[in-house]
Design a protein around this motif. Structure first.
Motif, short mmCIF file in Angstrom:
data_model
loop_
_atom_site.label_atom_id
_atom_site.label_comp_id
_atom_site.label_asym_id
_atom_site.label_seq_id
_atom_site.Cartn_x
_atom_site.Cartn_y
_atom_site.Cartn_z
N SER A 1 0.91 -1.26 -0.08
CA SER A 1 -0.18 0.04 -0.13
C SER A 1 0.70 1.29 -0.05
O SER A 1 1.89 1.30 0.83
N LYS A 2 0.51 2.14 -0.77
CA LYS A 2 1.23 3.41 -0.89
C LYS A 2 1.11 4.35 0.43
O LYS A 2 2.15 4.75 0.75
N LYS A 3 0.01 4.24 1.12
CA LYS A 3 -0.14 4.61 2.10
C LYS A 3 0.77 4.31 3.22
O LYS A 3 1.13 5.19 4.31
N TYR A 4 0.85 2.91 3.30
CA TYR A 4 1.91 2.46 4.42
C TYR A 4 3.29 2.85 4.01
O TYR A 4 4.29 3.12 5.00
N LEU A 5 3.77 2.81 2.75
CA LEU A 5 5.02 2.98 2.43
C LEU A 5 5.32 4.62 2.47
O LEU A 5 6.29 4.67 2.95
N GLU A 6 4.29 5.62 2.68
CA GLU A 6 4.46 6.82 3.06
C GLU A 6 5.12 6.94 4.68
O GLU A 6 6.07 7.73 4.87
N ILE A 7 4.48 5.93 5.33
CA ILE A 7 4.94 6.12 6.57
C ILE A 7 6.34 5.41 6.76
O ILE A 7 7.35 6.23 7.64
N ILE A 8 6.78 4.49 6.25
CA ILE A 8 7.91 3.59 6.01
C ILE A 8 9.06 4.95 5.63
O ILE A 8 10.15 4.98 6.12
N VAL A 9 8.75 5.47 4.34
CA VAL A 9 10.09 6.32 3.72
C VAL A 9 10.01 7.48 4.57
O VAL A 9 11.01 8.18 4.66
N LYS A 10 9.24 7.91 5.30
CA LYS A 10 9.29 9.10 6.38
C LYS A 10 10.40 8.76 7.35
O LYS A 10 11.09 9.60 7.42
N GLU A 11 10.05 7.58 7.70
CA GLU A 11 11.24 7.29 8.60
C GLU A 11 12.64 6.81 8.07
O GLU A 11 13.70 7.16 8.72
N LEU A 12 12.59 6.31 6.81
CA LEU A 12 13.83 6.23 5.94
C LEU A 12 14.53 7.60 5.87
O LEU A 12 15.83 7.67 5.86
N VAL A 13 13.93 8.72 5.48
CA VAL A 13 14.13 9.97 5.33
C VAL A 13 14.87 10.53 6.77
O VAL A 13 15.91 11.05 6.63
N ALA A 14 14.07 10.43 7.58
CA ALA A 14 14.50 10.95 8.90
C ALA A 14 15.94 10.34 9.44
O ALA A 14 16.73 10.74 10.04
N GLY A 15 16.09 8.89 8.86
CA GLY A 15 17.17 8.16 9.32
C GLY A 15 18.24 8.40 8.27
O GLY A 15 19.31 7.82 8.49
N ASP A 16 18.30 9.27 7.46
CA ASP A 16 19.25 9.56 6.52
C ASP A 16 19.59 8.40 5.57
O ASP A 16 20.46 8.33 4.75
N MET A 17 18.68 7.66 5.25
CA MET A 17 18.92 6.66 4.53
C MET A 17 18.50 6.86 3.03
O MET A 17 19.09 6.40 1.88
N VAL A 18 17.30 7.54 2.84
CA VAL A 18 16.87 8.00 1.41
C VAL A 18 16.74 9.40 1.61
O VAL A 18 16.65 10.20 2.64
N ILE A 19 16.70 10.07 0.37
CA ILE A 19 16.59 11.44 -0.23
C ILE A 19 14.98 11.57 -0.61
O ILE A 19 14.76 10.52 -1.73
N GLY A 20 14.19 12.31 -0.35
CA GLY A 20 12.95 12.36 -1.01
C GLY A 20 12.82 13.81 -1.47
O GLY A 20 13.19 14.83 -0.79
N VAL A 21 11.96 14.18 -2.63
CA VAL A 21 11.85 15.22 -3.36
C VAL A 21 10.35 15.39 -3.77
O VAL A 21 9.87 14.22 -4.32
N SER A 22 9.71 16.18 -3.37
CA SER A 22 8.10 16.25 -3.99
C SER A 22 8.03 17.13 -5.10
O SER A 22 9.15 17.86 -5.82
N GLY A 23 6.87 16.61 -5.89
CA GLY A 23 6.64 17.76 -7.14
C GLY A 23 6.91 16.72 -8.30
O GLY A 23 7.39 15.85 -8.04
N LYS A 24 6.96 17.70 -9.55
CA LYS A 24 7.38 16.88 -10.82
C LYS A 24 8.38 16.29 -10.60
O LYS A 24 9.46 17.02 -10.50
N GLY A 25 8.75 15.16 -10.99
CA GLY A 25 10.13 14.45 -11.17
C GLY A 25 10.43 13.98 -9.83
O GLY A 25 11.69 13.86 -9.64
N GLY A 26 9.61 14.25 -8.65
CA GLY A 26 10.12 13.85 -7.34
C GLY A 26 10.01 12.33 -7.06
O GLY A 26 9.55 11.52 -7.95
N GLY A 27 10.23 12.06 -5.98
CA GLY A 27 10.34 10.57 -5.44
C GLY A 27 11.27 10.55 -4.55
O GLY A 27 11.61 11.47 -3.72
N TYR A 28 11.91 9.33 -4.66
CA TYR A 28 12.99 8.91 -3.59
C TYR A 28 14.29 8.23 -4.27
O TYR A 28 13.79 7.35 -5.22
N ARG A 29 15.47 8.37 -3.59
CA ARG A 29 16.45 7.82 -4.02
C ARG A 29 17.52 7.44 -2.83
O ARG A 29 17.06 8.10 -1.59
N LEU A 30 18.37 6.47 -2.82
CA LEU A 30 19.30 6.26 -1.84
C LEU A 30 20.09 7.53 -1.50
O LEU A 30 20.42 8.38 -2.47
#
Length: 131
Positions: free
Chosen positions: A37-66
């Motif tokens: 579920s995308k909704k569940y992944l939003e919770i997970i990636v929020k923690e991954l971003v806070a833990g400096d594991m991934v970088i997130g960018v919003s908007g067009k062309g956005g998403g996540y990367r290591l």
């Protein structure tokens, strides 16, 4: 036991490692590929971003990367970020824990051995091992 949050975080990180070099990966794409579920992944990636594991960018062309190369991540670091320590008992989890049985605990060596075995196992596994 490792919860779905820890297991899914590992799957997200593997997915991002597989798509490294493609820029930012939209969360909806990860959700579809991983059947999560995308909704569940939003919770997970929020923690991954806070833990400096991934970088997130919003908007067009956005998403996540290591935030670093896949070889720099271990399964252990990802799992512990999401789940907390792998320590099986309080006296190994918290160095300041004052156990009244510390001096005559018959099982402490077993718990230390188990903890070392578990940590070694998960910390030896790099994201690149899953690609």
């Amino acid at each position: 036991m490792i919860s779905t949050k820890g297991r899914y975080a590992l799957r997200v990180m593997i997915d991002l490692a597989k798509h490294e070099g493609e820029g930012y990966v939209p969360l909806k794409d990860i959700a579809e590929r991983q059947d999560i579920s995308k909704k569940y992944l939003e919770i997970i990636v929020k923690e991954l971003v806070a833990g400096d594991m991934v970088i997130g960018v919003s908007g067009k062309g956005g998403g996540y990367r290591l935030s670093r190369k896949p070889s720099k991540y271990t399964a252990g670091s990802i799992i512990e970020l999401m789940e907390g320590t792998l320590a099986p008992v309080a006296c190994l989890k918290d160095k300041d824990y004052d156990c009244p049985r510390k001096k005559n605990c018959e099982t402490l060596k077993m718990w230390k051995d188990y903890y070392k075995m578990t940590r070694d196992f998960f910390y030896e596994k790099k994201l690149t091992d899953f690609l």
